[in-house]
Design an enzyme around this catalytic site. Structure first.
Site, PDB file in Angstrom:
ATOM      1  N   GLY A  10       2.889   2.752   1.671  1.00  0.00           N
ATOM      2  CA  GLY A  10       1.570   2.273   2.111  1.00  0.00           C
ATOM      3  C   GLY A  10       1.701   1.244   3.206  1.00  0.00           C
ATOM      4  N   ALA A  11       2.627   1.504   4.125  1.00  0.00           N
ATOM      5  CA  ALA A  11       2.915   0.519   5.188  1.00  0.00           C
ATOM      6  C   ALA A  11       2.007   0.688   6.403  1.00  0.00           C
ATOM      7  CB  ALA A  11       4.382   0.634   5.606  1.00  0.00           C
ATOM      8  N   SER A  13      -1.258   0.152   6.497  1.00  0.00           N
ATOM      9  CA  SER A  13      -2.500  -0.636   6.426  1.00  0.00           C
ATOM     10  C   SER A  13      -2.303  -1.849   5.518  1.00  0.00           C
ATOM     11  CB  SER A  13      -3.605   0.274   5.870  1.00  0.00           C
ATOM     12  OG  SER A  13      -4.786  -0.453   5.619  1.00  0.00           O
ATOM     13  N   GLY A  14      -3.205  -2.803   5.639  1.00  0.00           N
ATOM     14  CA  GLY A  14      -3.361  -3.885   4.670  1.00  0.00           C
ATOM     15  C   GLY A  14      -2.094  -4.646   4.301  1.00  0.00           C
ATOM     16  N   GLY A  16       0.672  -3.662   2.776  1.00  0.00           N
ATOM     17  CA  GLY A  16       1.937  -2.996   3.097  1.00  0.00           C
ATOM     18  C   GLY A  16       2.318  -3.200   4.553  1.00  0.00           C
ATOM     19  N   SER A 139      -2.283  -5.461  -9.797  1.00  0.00           N
ATOM     20  CA  SER A 139      -3.550  -6.137  -9.497  1.00  0.00           C
ATOM     21  C   SER A 139      -4.026  -6.885 -10.731  1.00  0.00           C
ATOM     22  CB  SER A 139      -4.587  -5.075  -9.115  1.00  0.00           C
ATOM     23  OG  SER A 139      -5.884  -5.619  -9.137  1.00  0.00           O
ATOM     24  N   TYR A 164      -8.782   2.943 -12.105  1.00  0.00           N
ATOM     25  CA  TYR A 164      -7.998   2.042 -11.246  1.00  0.00           C
ATOM     26  C   TYR A 164      -7.258   1.006 -12.102  1.00  0.00           C
ATOM     27  CZ  TYR A 164      -6.829  -1.336  -7.581  1.00  0.00           C
ATOM     28  OH  TYR A 164      -6.152  -2.191  -6.747  1.00  0.00           O
TER      29      TYR A 164
HETATM   30  N1  LIG Z   1      -6.936  -5.487  -1.376  1.00  0.00           N
HETATM   31  C1  LIG Z   1      -7.002  -6.088  -2.553  1.00  0.00           C
HETATM   32  O1  LIG Z   1      -7.888  -6.931  -2.796  1.00  0.00           O
HETATM   33  C2  LIG Z   1      -6.007  -5.760  -3.625  1.00  0.00           C
HETATM   34  C3  LIG Z   1      -6.064  -6.489  -4.820  1.00  0.00           C
HETATM   35  C4  LIG Z   1      -5.141  -6.202  -5.824  1.00  0.00           C
HETATM   36  C5  LIG Z   1      -4.183  -5.213  -5.617  1.00  0.00           C
HETATM   37  N2  LIG Z   1      -4.167  -4.504  -4.449  1.00  0.00           N
HETATM   38  C6  LIG Z   1      -3.145  -3.468  -4.303  1.00  0.00           C
HETATM   39  O2  LIG Z   1      -2.481  -3.638  -3.069  1.00  0.00           O
HETATM   40  C7  LIG Z   1      -1.884  -2.412  -2.672  1.00  0.00           C
HETATM   41  C8  LIG Z   1      -2.114  -2.191  -1.186  1.00  0.00           C
HETATM   42  O3  LIG Z   1      -3.494  -1.978  -0.965  1.00  0.00           O
HETATM   43  P1  LIG Z   1      -4.285  -2.634   0.264  1.00  0.00           P
HETATM   44  O4  LIG Z   1      -5.263  -3.577  -0.315  1.00  0.00           O
HETATM   45  O5  LIG Z   1      -3.356  -3.086   1.314  1.00  0.00           O
HETATM   46  O6  LIG Z   1      -5.147  -1.363   0.728  1.00  0.00           O
HETATM   47  P2  LIG Z   1      -5.124  -0.467   2.069  1.00  0.00           P
HETATM   48  O7  LIG Z   1      -5.360  -1.313   3.260  1.00  0.00           O
HETATM   49  O8  LIG Z   1      -6.093   0.629   1.810  1.00  0.00           O
HETATM   50  O9  LIG Z   1      -3.652   0.077   2.098  1.00  0.00           O
HETATM   51  C9  LIG Z   1      -3.222   1.044   1.174  1.00  0.00           C
HETATM   52  C10 LIG Z   1      -2.033   1.775   1.729  1.00  0.00           C
HETATM   53  O10 LIG Z   1      -1.637   2.785   0.786  1.00  0.00           O
HETATM   54  C11 LIG Z   1      -1.570   4.026   1.466  1.00  0.00           C
HETATM   55  N3  LIG Z   1      -1.854   5.156   0.604  1.00  0.00           N
HETATM   56  C12 LIG Z   1      -2.962   5.408  -0.124  1.00  0.00           C
HETATM   57  N4  LIG Z   1      -2.852   6.590  -0.744  1.00  0.00           N
HETATM   58  C13 LIG Z   1      -1.647   7.091  -0.413  1.00  0.00           C
HETATM   59  C14 LIG Z   1      -0.954   8.281  -0.723  1.00  0.00           C
HETATM   60  N5  LIG Z   1      -1.483   9.231  -1.512  1.00  0.00           N
HETATM   61  N6  LIG Z   1       0.264   8.488  -0.205  1.00  0.00           N
HETATM   62  C15 LIG Z   1       0.823   7.562   0.624  1.00  0.00           C
HETATM   63  N7  LIG Z   1       0.221   6.418   0.964  1.00  0.00           N
HETATM   64  C16 LIG Z   1      -1.000   6.194   0.450  1.00  0.00           C
HETATM   65  C17 LIG Z   1      -2.622   3.903   2.543  1.00  0.00           C
HETATM   66  O11 LIG Z   1      -2.422   4.885   3.520  1.00  0.00           O
HETATM   67  P3  LIG Z   1      -3.676   5.734   4.102  1.00  0.00           P
HETATM   68  O12 LIG Z   1      -4.148   4.930   5.254  1.00  0.00           O
HETATM   69  O13 LIG Z   1      -3.057   7.035   4.475  1.00  0.00           O
HETATM   70  O14 LIG Z   1      -4.710   5.865   3.018  1.00  0.00           O
HETATM   71  C18 LIG Z   1      -2.348   2.499   3.036  1.00  0.00           C
HETATM   72  O15 LIG Z   1      -1.224   2.451   3.869  1.00  0.00           O
HETATM   73  C19 LIG Z   1      -2.498  -1.339  -3.577  1.00  0.00           C
HETATM   74  O16 LIG Z   1      -1.555  -0.950  -4.551  1.00  0.00           O
HETATM   75  C20 LIG Z   1      -3.666  -2.051  -4.244  1.00  0.00           C
HETATM   76  O17 LIG Z   1      -3.951  -1.515  -5.528  1.00  0.00           O
HETATM   77  C21 LIG Z   1      -5.048  -4.762  -3.457  1.00  0.00           C
END
Ligand SMILES: NC(=O)c1ccc[n+]([C@@H]2O[C@H](COP(=O)([O-])OP(=O)(O)OC[C@H]3O[C@@H](n4cnc5c(N)ncnc54)[C@H](OP(=O)(O)O)[C@@H]3O)[C@@H](O)[C@H]2O)c1
Length: 292
Positions: A10-11, A13-14, A16, A139, A164
C-alpha cells in the site's frame, strides 16, 4: 537503514507512501507494493529523486488476490537474498458486501489474508535477515468486536464497520501469534494503531463517508498528516530502541494494550488455522518439520 531491504504494501498512498518516503530518506532499499502502476511509478520516482541513491522498485500486486500474492512473493524471493523489514500496511474499507477473486469477504481478504499469505511465503527470505522486523498496520477500530473472525457473510447481514474492525483485530491477533512462532529467532513482529490520518482510506465508498471520517478526527483536534501517521511505522521499522521487541501493539511510539479479545490465544490459533485453509497453504513454515 542503509543496506536494509524494506517492503511496504500500500505504498501508493497515505501512510504507506509517507513511510516509503521516510525510509527512502533513511537510505533503505525499497520494494513498493500496490495495485496502481502509474501511482507506484510516481512514488518510486519521487523517492528515487529525493533519496538520490537508495534503490527503489515498484511491484504491482492486488493483495486480495492470492495468485498475485504468490507471484509477488516468488519475484521477491528470486530477486532479494533477504528481507529486513516487511510492512503490512495496505488496507481498505468497503461499504457493500463484496468477495475477493478467491471467494473471501473483501475487507478480510485485503487487510488480513493477503498479508498473512505474503508473510508466510516470505518466511525464508525474512529468516535470511540478521533480525527481520514484521510491522503490521492495524487500527484503534479493532476494539469492540468478537474475535471469531468471519471469512464470508450473508450479504444482507454485512456491516462495513464490523467487517473493518474484524480485519484490524485479525491484524493484531496475527501479529501476536506470529511473534509467538518467531520466538527463539532474531525476527520480531509488532502491530500499531497510526491514529486518525488524512488519507484516501474509505474514499472508494463515496465522498460523504470519507469526509465524515476526516471530520470526526478534525473535530477532536486529532487529525494527523500522512507523515505523522507514518511516524510509528517508521519507528518500528527502523529504531534501534525496538530491536528485539516483539508481540506488542504500539500507538504514538509506545507499547499499549490492545483489546481484551486480541489476547485470546486459542482464538488467535484458530484464526491462524483458518487463514492457512483460506490461503490454501499446504505447509506452514512457521512450524518446521510439523507441516499442518
Ligand atoms: N487513515 C486512517 O485514519 C487510519 C486509521 C487507522 C488505521 N489505518 C490503516 O492504515 C493503513 C493504510 O491506510 P491509509 O489510511 O494510508 O489509506 P490509503 O491512503 O487509502 O492507502 C491505502 C493503500 O493500500 C492500498 N491497497 C488497498 N487495497 C489494496 C489491494 N487489494 N492490494 C494492494 N494494495 C491495496 C492502496 O492502493 P490503491 O490506491 O490501489 O487502493 C493504498 O496504497 C490501512 O491498513 C488502514 O487500515 C488508517
Amino acid at each position: 537503514m542503509q543496506d536494509k531491504v524494506c517492503l511496504i504494501t500500500g505504498a501508493t498512498s497515505g501512510i504507506g507512501r509517507a513511510t516509503a518516503v521516510e525510509l527512502g530518506r533513511l537510505g533503505a532499499t525499497l520494494i513498493l507494493v500496490g495495485r496502481n502502476q502509474r501511482q507506484g511509478s510516481q512514488v518510486r520516482d519521487t523517492i528515487g529523486q529525493r533519496a538520490g541513491r537508495a534503490p527503489v522498485e515498484f511491484l504491482p500486486a492486488d493483495l486480495s488476490r492470492q495468485q498475485d500474492v504468490r507471484q509477488l512473493a516468488a519475484t521477491i524471493a528470486r530477486k532479494y537474498a533477504r528481507l529486513d523489514v516487511l510492512i503490512n500496511n495496505a488496507g481498505a474499507k468497503f461499504s457493500r458486501y463484496e468477495e475477493s477473486a478467491d471467494g473471501i469477504e473483501l475487507t478480510l481478504a485485503t487487510n488480513h489474508l493477503g498479508h498473512f499469505l505474503l508473510t508466510l511465503l516470505l518466511w525464508e527470505t525474512l529468516q535470511q535477515a540478521p533480525a527481520a522486523r514484521v510491522v503490521t498496520v492495524s487500527s484503534g477500530a479493532h476494539h469492540g468486536v468478537s474475535n471469531e473472525i468471519q471469512a464470508t457473510w450473508p450479504a444482507e447481514a454485512y456491516n462495513r464497520k464490523v467487517a473493518y474492525s474484524q480485519s484490524k483485530l485479525a491484524n493484531v491477533m496475527f501479529t501476536y501469534e506470529l511473534a509467538r512462532r518467531l520466538h527463539g529467532t532474531q525476527a520480531t513482529a509488532n502491530a500499531l494503531d497510526p491514529g486518525g490520518v488524512a488519507t484516501n482510506l474509505g474514499r472508494n465508498n463515496g465522498l460523504l463517508a470519507w469526509a465524515k471520517h476526516l471530520l470526526f478526527y478534525t473535530l477532536k483536534g486529532q487529525l494527523l498528516s500522512p507523515r505523522q501517521g507514518a511516524d510509528t511505522v517508521v519507528y518500528l521499522a527502523s529504531a534501534p530502541e525496538v530491536a528485539g521487541v516483539s508481540g506488542q501493539f504500539f500507538h504514538q511510539r509506545k507499547p499499549t494494550r490492545s483489546s481484551p479479545a486480541s489476547y485470546d490465544e486459542p482464538a488467535s490459533s484458530r484464526l491462524w488455522e483458518l487463514s492457512l485453509q483460506l490461503a490454501h497453504l499446504d505447509s506452514d513454515p512457521s512450524r518446521p518439520g510439523r507441516g499442518r
